[in-house]
Motif scaffolding. Structure first.
Motif, mmCIF file in Angstrom:
data_model
loop_
_atom_site.group_PDB
_atom_site.id
_atom_site.type_symbol
_atom_site.label_atom_id
_atom_site.label_comp_id
_atom_site.label_asym_id
_atom_site.label_seq_id
_atom_site.Cartn_x
_atom_site.Cartn_y
_atom_site.Cartn_z
ATOM 1 N N ARG A 122 0.709 -1.212 0.109
ATOM 2 C CA ARG A 122 -0.031 0.111 -0.027
ATOM 3 C C ARG A 122 0.919 1.155 -0.111
ATOM 4 N NH1 ARG A 122 -2.992 -1.716 5.276
ATOM 5 N NH2 ARG A 122 -0.705 -2.623 5.777
ATOM 6 N N PHE A 123 2.117 1.097 0.201
ATOM 7 C CA PHE A 123 3.173 2.124 0.275
ATOM 8 C C PHE A 123 4.178 2.542 -0.678
ATOM 9 C CE2 PHE A 123 2.040 0.683 4.672
ATOM 10 C CZ PHE A 123 1.001 1.309 4.984
ATOM 11 N N HIS A 129 -5.043 5.613 -2.660
ATOM 12 C CA HIS A 129 -4.803 5.308 -1.264
ATOM 13 C C HIS A 129 -5.670 6.185 -0.357
ATOM 14 C CE1 HIS A 129 -1.844 3.418 1.931
ATOM 15 N NE2 HIS A 129 -2.666 4.572 2.645
ATOM 16 N N PHE A 134 -3.030 8.747 10.832
ATOM 17 C CA PHE A 134 -1.376 9.062 10.581
ATOM 18 C C PHE A 134 -0.548 7.750 11.704
ATOM 19 C CE2 PHE A 134 2.243 10.786 12.859
ATOM 20 C CZ PHE A 134 2.957 11.063 12.018
ATOM 21 N N HIS A 136 -1.658 5.022 12.662
ATOM 22 C CA HIS A 136 -1.837 3.751 12.116
ATOM 23 C C HIS A 136 -0.901 3.468 10.968
ATOM 24 C CE1 HIS A 136 -4.036 -0.149 11.322
ATOM 25 N NE2 HIS A 136 -3.755 0.153 10.218
ATOM 26 N N THR A 137 -0.536 4.229 10.340
ATOM 27 C CA THR A 137 0.418 4.484 9.091
ATOM 28 C C THR A 137 1.659 4.043 9.592
ATOM 29 O OG1 THR A 137 -0.895 5.639 7.715
ATOM 30 C CG2 THR A 137 1.385 5.584 7.055
ATOM 31 N N ASN A 140 2.521 0.857 10.924
ATOM 32 C CA ASN A 140 2.407 -0.341 9.971
ATOM 33 C C ASN A 140 4.077 -0.069 9.662
ATOM 34 O OD1 ASN A 140 0.165 -1.683 9.590
ATOM 35 N ND2 ASN A 140 -0.473 0.009 8.476
ATOM 36 N N LYS A 141 4.511 0.808 9.435
ATOM 37 C CA LYS A 141 5.874 1.225 8.759
ATOM 38 C C LYS A 141 6.962 0.836 10.027
ATOM 39 C CE LYS A 141 4.805 4.737 5.401
ATOM 40 N NZ LYS A 141 5.123 6.086 5.026
ATOM 41 N N ASP A 157 5.715 -3.078 3.220
ATOM 42 C CA ASP A 157 4.360 -3.350 3.848
ATOM 43 C C ASP A 157 4.284 -4.669 4.193
ATOM 44 O OD1 ASP A 157 1.815 -2.954 4.470
ATOM 45 O OD2 ASP A 157 0.967 -2.631 2.592
ATOM 46 N N THR A 160 0.259 -5.872 4.923
ATOM 47 C CA THR A 160 -0.474 -6.036 3.906
ATOM 48 C C THR A 160 -1.523 -7.264 3.897
ATOM 49 O OG1 THR A 160 -0.952 -5.823 1.354
ATOM 50 C CG2 THR A 160 1.175 -6.933 2.228
ATOM 51 N N TYR A 205 -5.600 0.953 -2.009
ATOM 52 C CA TYR A 205 -6.022 0.863 -0.706
ATOM 53 C C TYR A 205 -7.382 1.546 -0.314
ATOM 54 C CZ TYR A 205 -6.053 0.025 4.439
ATOM 55 O OH TYR A 205 -6.697 -0.238 5.827
#
Length: 236
Positions: A122-123, A129, A134, A136-137, A140-141, A157, A160, A205
């Motif tokens: 997704r990145f 997208h 913020f 949550h992103t 994930n990273k 990601d 995913t 996404y």
């Protein structure tokens, strides 16, 4: 054949919509579809929604399985993976966050003979997208970076949903995590297969808010950290 594993928990309102998208996608390479739905003891009428869909679309190869108690997304995936018979296997959430039209993007490196596993990121890339959370992103990273430190991969990601595997390869793994720890566990264990070829392609996404049905929370993030360390150190 492509086996499409769909874990479902309280998706009565949307499962027919995602099944429409899965039905309508035309796969490259002449591949057919095997759709495996695993109902993780939903408290709504997910079972009825699936039954009505099967009745209305008898031409589709849909297999339905149900857990008698709620075990978690990972457990539902274990059930689906064990029953898959296609040469390739992909995971599809029952909500509308991911677009089945992009199956072919993930299949291309495999069918071309370059890849054994393909993650949909997704990145990366220029696909649509939805702008949401913020932190949550950032989470994930962070999880992806921590996972990469243990696996020595350079994924963008790890968390995913869209992960495509050669079926025999993922069925060779012993998977234990029953909830959202599935993602770091399968990544750690697939990375240790000798000569495995892992690719990544950009995907779109269409994220959901919690009011719209998103289920993952901060406790799942903590569990993911635990799983990254545990399976990264080969303790499970």
């Amino acid at each position: 054949m492509l086996s499409i594993i769909i874990p479902a928990y309280n998706e009565e309102r949307t499962i027919h919509l995602i099944l429409d998208k899965v039905r309508d996608v035309e796969l490259i390479g002449g591949l057919t579809k095997e759709i495996i739905i695993v109902n993780d003891c939903s408290s709504d009428d997910t079972a009825g929604a699936v039954a009505r869909y099967q009745q209305a679309n008898p031409e589709l190869n849909i297999q339905y399985f149900a857990h008698e108690v709620n075990k978690g997304k990972g457990a539902a995936l274990h059930t689906g993976i064990a029953r898959a018979t296609g040469e390739y296997l992909i995971i599809q959430d029952a909500d509308l966050e991911y677009d089945p039209e992009e199956y072919n993007d993930l299949l291309k490196p495999v069918l071309a003979g370059f890849a054994d596993v393909v993650y949909g990121s997704r990145f990366m890339g220029s696909k649509p997208h939805r702008i949401l959370f913020f932190w949550h992103t950032i989470g994930n990273k962070f999880l992806t970076t921590l996972s990469n430190m243990f696996t020595n991969l350079n994924l963008t990601d790890m968390e995913t949903c869209y992960k495509l595997f050669r079926r025999e390869m993922i069925q060779s793994l012993t998977l234990k995590e029953k909830r959202f720890g599935f993602e770091p566990e399968v990544t750690a264990k697939i990375s240790r297969i000798k000569n495995v070829r892992i690719y990544e392609v950009g995907i779109s996404y269409y994220g959901r808010t919690y009011e719209e049905g998103k289920k993952i929370g901060w406790r799942d993030g903590v569990r993911a950290i635990y799983c990254i360390v545990k399976f990264g150190l080969r303790l499970g």
